[in-house]
Structure formats: structure tokens, C-alpha cells
Design a protein around this motif. Structure first.
Motif, PDB file in Angstrom:
ATOM      1  N   ASP A 180       0.835  -1.211   0.000  1.00 48.48           N
ATOM      2  CA  ASP A 180       0.000   0.000   0.000  1.00 48.48           C
ATOM      3  C   ASP A 180       0.867   1.257   0.000  1.00 48.48           C
ATOM      4  O   ASP A 180       0.592   2.213  -0.740  1.00 48.48           O
ATOM      5  N   GLU A 184       1.101   3.831  -3.150  1.00 50.28           N
ATOM      6  CA  GLU A 184       0.782   5.252  -3.007  1.00 50.28           C
ATOM      7  C   GLU A 184       1.942   6.115  -3.490  1.00 50.28           C
ATOM      8  O   GLU A 184       1.739   7.124  -4.180  1.00 50.28           O
ATOM      9  N   PRO A 222      -3.642  -6.854  -6.383  1.00 49.25           N
ATOM     10  CA  PRO A 222      -4.508  -5.777  -5.869  1.00 49.25           C
ATOM     11  C   PRO A 222      -3.862  -4.399  -5.938  1.00 49.25           C
ATOM     12  O   PRO A 222      -4.511  -3.428  -6.336  1.00 49.25           O
ATOM     13  N   VAL A 223      -2.591  -4.299  -5.568  1.00 49.27           N
ATOM     14  CA  VAL A 223      -1.947  -2.987  -5.590  1.00 49.27           C
ATOM     15  C   VAL A 223      -1.676  -2.542  -7.026  1.00 49.27           C
ATOM     16  O   VAL A 223      -1.774  -1.356  -7.344  1.00 49.27           O
ATOM     17  N   ASN A 225      -3.581  -3.248  -9.585  1.00 52.26           N
ATOM     18  CA  ASN A 225      -4.883  -2.800 -10.079  1.00 52.26           C
ATOM     19  C   ASN A 225      -5.170  -1.379  -9.604  1.00 52.26           C
ATOM     20  O   ASN A 225      -5.656  -0.530 -10.364  1.00 52.26           O
ATOM     21  N   ARG A 226      -4.834  -1.133  -8.354  1.00 51.26           N
ATOM     22  CA  ARG A 226      -5.046   0.219  -7.800  1.00 51.26           C
ATOM     23  C   ARG A 226      -4.186   1.256  -8.514  1.00 51.26           C
ATOM     24  O   ARG A 226      -4.658   2.343  -8.857  1.00 51.26           O
ATOM     25  N   ALA A 229      -5.537   1.788 -12.072  1.00 53.98           N
ATOM     26  CA  ALA A 229      -6.867   2.413 -12.006  1.00 53.98           C
ATOM     27  C   ALA A 229      -6.746   3.899 -11.682  1.00 53.98           C
ATOM     28  O   ALA A 229      -7.453   4.736 -12.260  1.00 53.98           O
ATOM     29  N   GLU A 230      -5.840   4.234 -10.764  1.00 50.36           N
ATOM     30  CA  GLU A 230      -5.634   5.642 -10.379  1.00 50.36           C
ATOM     31  C   GLU A 230      -5.000   6.439 -11.528  1.00 50.36           C
ATOM     32  O   GLU A 230      -5.306   7.621 -11.712  1.00 50.36           O
TER      33      GLU A 230
END
Length: 345
Positions: A180, A184, A222-223, A225-226, A229-230
Motif C-alpha cells: 500500500d 501510493e 490488488p496494488v 490494479n489500484r 486504475a488511479e
């Protein structure tokens, strides 16, 4: 700008018609170029990237010499890590070395956040200079969380990533927190590059091939994809690349990205058979660049044919980075051949 902007690379990323198959090479800036080697006698990689005018020169040099259809920003995936509290040094003959490797959840919790305008202003200034100087798109990039984490946990390059995977399995809560935080950081860092003028982004997950599909889905996807997507809202093409990760191409294809990068282990035809129907990038084995020209031409022709026969969209590249031993004239000749051969088809 005195010459017309060449957008063939961007069009290929979007699966649109191009004048020819666009070309760029990973690690095209530096490595085999005599001019770069002379600069490296005086400055380290980090010292070059901290000088925007010099860094812009190094980035632009292969475009001028080879007539490539895109430039990629000269820097390292380690560049943003000092901003979040990671002590990293690029050591000659070794690679990134980290003196304070991650060993616990507490180590992860201590990691900070990046503020690009304050922490890496030289990167953004380099991009702004290049926007004025280039007549081809500039590719910005970032390291993917798994690959960054592998350096941060191993303390440097690894052949097996045992410590990384052991931490992932034994400390899943700490692992996901690390993903995460690095996710970020990557989002913030890459968005700042786009704002400064980068026209496309490549995410390098160089070593994620060390994972099997099930672990990738659980611990990494998952990360990723994030991140994608962002970044989609930024409106620039997004490219994914890793080495030895052919078993993950369908996982990448599922992500909200535009181009799937292939190394030399999986042909374009095989990727299409696996269901990859997005534009692809690749994938000449860089070792072939040390072969006689007739061998290089034959291999390149086969890749171009597959790229043109299996739409939509193909960007010619290597399956990994240029070797230092490669003759720059070979890259110049190869670019010309790709342009000429693909334009006649």
C-alpha cells in the motif's frame, strides 16, 4: 519545435494505425553510448539525474542517434525511495544497495510519503526541459511495488528473492502495508511526471516473475490494479513490463492498462493465443544484438511480422535492456530497418 511531432508510438499504444512500427529500446539512454560513458567517468547515475540539463541530454541522445519513436526518461526505479526514508546507493557492478533493509512491520510503518515537487524537483525539471526539446513522446516510469520491495527486503539484487517471499508469506499484514505504501508512492510520483509533461508511463515489475500466478493474485495484483486504475484518469498510455514473467501476462492483461510488455521468452503470436488482445511491446532478445546483421534482421523481421499480423498495435522493443557491449551503429541500423520494413507492409 522545428520538426513535426512524431506520435506513432502513442498511436500504437492506443491500437491505432501508424506510419510504421514504432521503436524504442529499454536502457537506450546510456549503457553502450560512448558519449554517456564519458559522462559516467565524471558523474554517478544519481549525480546525472540531479542535473536536469545533463539528464535531458542523456535522455535525448539515443533519439538523436537512432531516430527512435520515443524517449524514456533517464533515471532509476530507486530514484523516489530516499524521499520515503530508504537509504539506497547504486554501486557499480552490483546495482542498488540498501543499508537499512525491511525486516519487520515496524520498519514498514516508519516509511514516509513522497512530495515530488519538494523531494525530486530535478526529475520534474528534466521532464519540462525535454518537453521543449523532443519531437517524440517522453516515457516516464516507476518501479512496481513488488520489485521495489524486493530490493528493500533483500538489501540489494537477488537471484532467488528468498527473503522477499519469506517476508510475504510470514508477515502478510506487514507485506500488504508495504504494498500500500509503495503503491501510493508510485501513484504520486508517476502523476507528477505526467503533470510535468511525460506522454506515457511504463511500470517496471522487473523481478515479479519470481512469483507463481496464485501468489501474484493474492499478494501483488490488488496494488497493481489500484495503481493503474488511479493512473487511467491521467489520459496517457500505460505500459506494464517484467522479466521472466510470461506466466503472468494474462494477469497483466486484466489490469486497466494499455500495453502489455513482453520479454523474449514469449512470442507475440503465443501471447495472442493466450488471449492477450491489447497492444503489445517487444520483444527481441537483447543478446541477438551481438550477432551478425543477417541474424538480427531475420529475428526482427519475424517479430515485426507477428506484430503486424496480430492486431491491435505493436511497439518494437527489446525483451530487456541494451547491453553495454552493443554497438550503437547496430541500434541505428535496426531502427531504420524496423521503420522501412514495417512501412512497406
Amino acid at each position: 519545435m522545428t520538426t513535426q511531432f512524431n506520435d506513432n508510438f502513442l498511436r500504437a499504444c492506443r491500437g491505432e494505425t501508424t506510419d510504421h512500427t514504432p521503436v524504442w529500446y529499454m536502457r537506450q539512454a546510456g549503457r553502450s553510448q560512448p558519449e554517456y560513458r564519458k559522462i559516467k567517468e565524471k558523474y554517478s547515475l544519481f549525480e546525472i539525474t540531479h542535473q536536469p540539463e545533463l539528464c535531458a541530454y542523456v535522455t535525448k541522445l539515443p533519439v538523436d542517434q537512432y531516430n527512435n519513436d520515443a524517449a524514456i526518461l533517464y533515471k532509476d526505479i530507486m530514484t523516489p525511495l530516499p524521499a520515503i526514508g530508504v537509504d539506497v546507493e547504486i554501486k557499480a557492478g552490483i546495482g542498488p544497495v540498501i543499508d537499512n533493509p525491511i525486516r519487520s512491520k515496524a520498519d514498514v510503518e516508519r516509511l514516509g510519503t513522497i512530495h515530488p515537487e519538494d523531494d525530486v524537483p530535478y526529475v520534474l525539471e528534466t521532464i519540462k526541459l525535454l518537453e521543449e526539446q523532443l519531437n517524440v513522446p517522453l516515457i516516464g516510469f516507476g518501479g512496481a511495488p513488488f520489485t521495489l520491495a524486493s530490493y528493500m527486503i533483500e538489501g540489494g539484487p537477488s537471484k532467488n528473492y528468498n527473503k522477499t517471499k519469506a517476508f510475504m508469506y510470514a508477515e502478510p499484514e506487514a507485506w500488504h502495508l508495504l504494498m500500500d505504501k509503495l503503491g501510493e508512492m508510485t501513484i504520486t510520483y508517476v502523476k507528477s511526471q505526467i503533470k510535468a509533461g511525460a506522454k506515457a508511463i511504463q511500470i517496471f515489475d522487473s523481478w515479479v516473475g519470481a512469483l507463481n500466478v496464485a501468489d501474484y493474485r493474492l499478494f501483488v495484483k490488488p496494488v497493481m490494479n489500484r495503481i493503474f486504475a488511479e493512473l487511467r484518469s491521467e489520459g496517457v498510455p500505460l505500459i506494464m513490463f517484467g522479466v521472466g514473467a510470461s506466466h503472468l501476462v494474462n494477469e497483466w492483461h486484466d489490469l486497466p492498462l494499455d500495453v502489455v510488455g513482453l520479454d523474449w521468452r514469449l512470442s507475440i503470436a503465443e501471447a495472442r493465443e493466450k488471449g492477450v488482445n491489447k497492444p503489445v511491446q517487444g520483444n527481441l532478445d537483447p543478446a541477438i544484438l551481438l550477432s551478425p546483421w543477417e541474424v538480427i534482421e531475420g529475428k526482427a523481421k519475424a517479430i515485426i511480422d507477428q506484430g503486424l499480423d496480430h492486431a491491435p498495435g505493436h511497439i518494437f522493443n527489446l525483451g530487456h535492456g541494451v547491453f553495454p557491449e552493443v554497438n550503437p551503429d547496430t541500434l541505428r541500423r535496426l531502427t531504420a530497418f524496423v521503420h522501412e520494413y514495417s512501412s512497406t507492409k
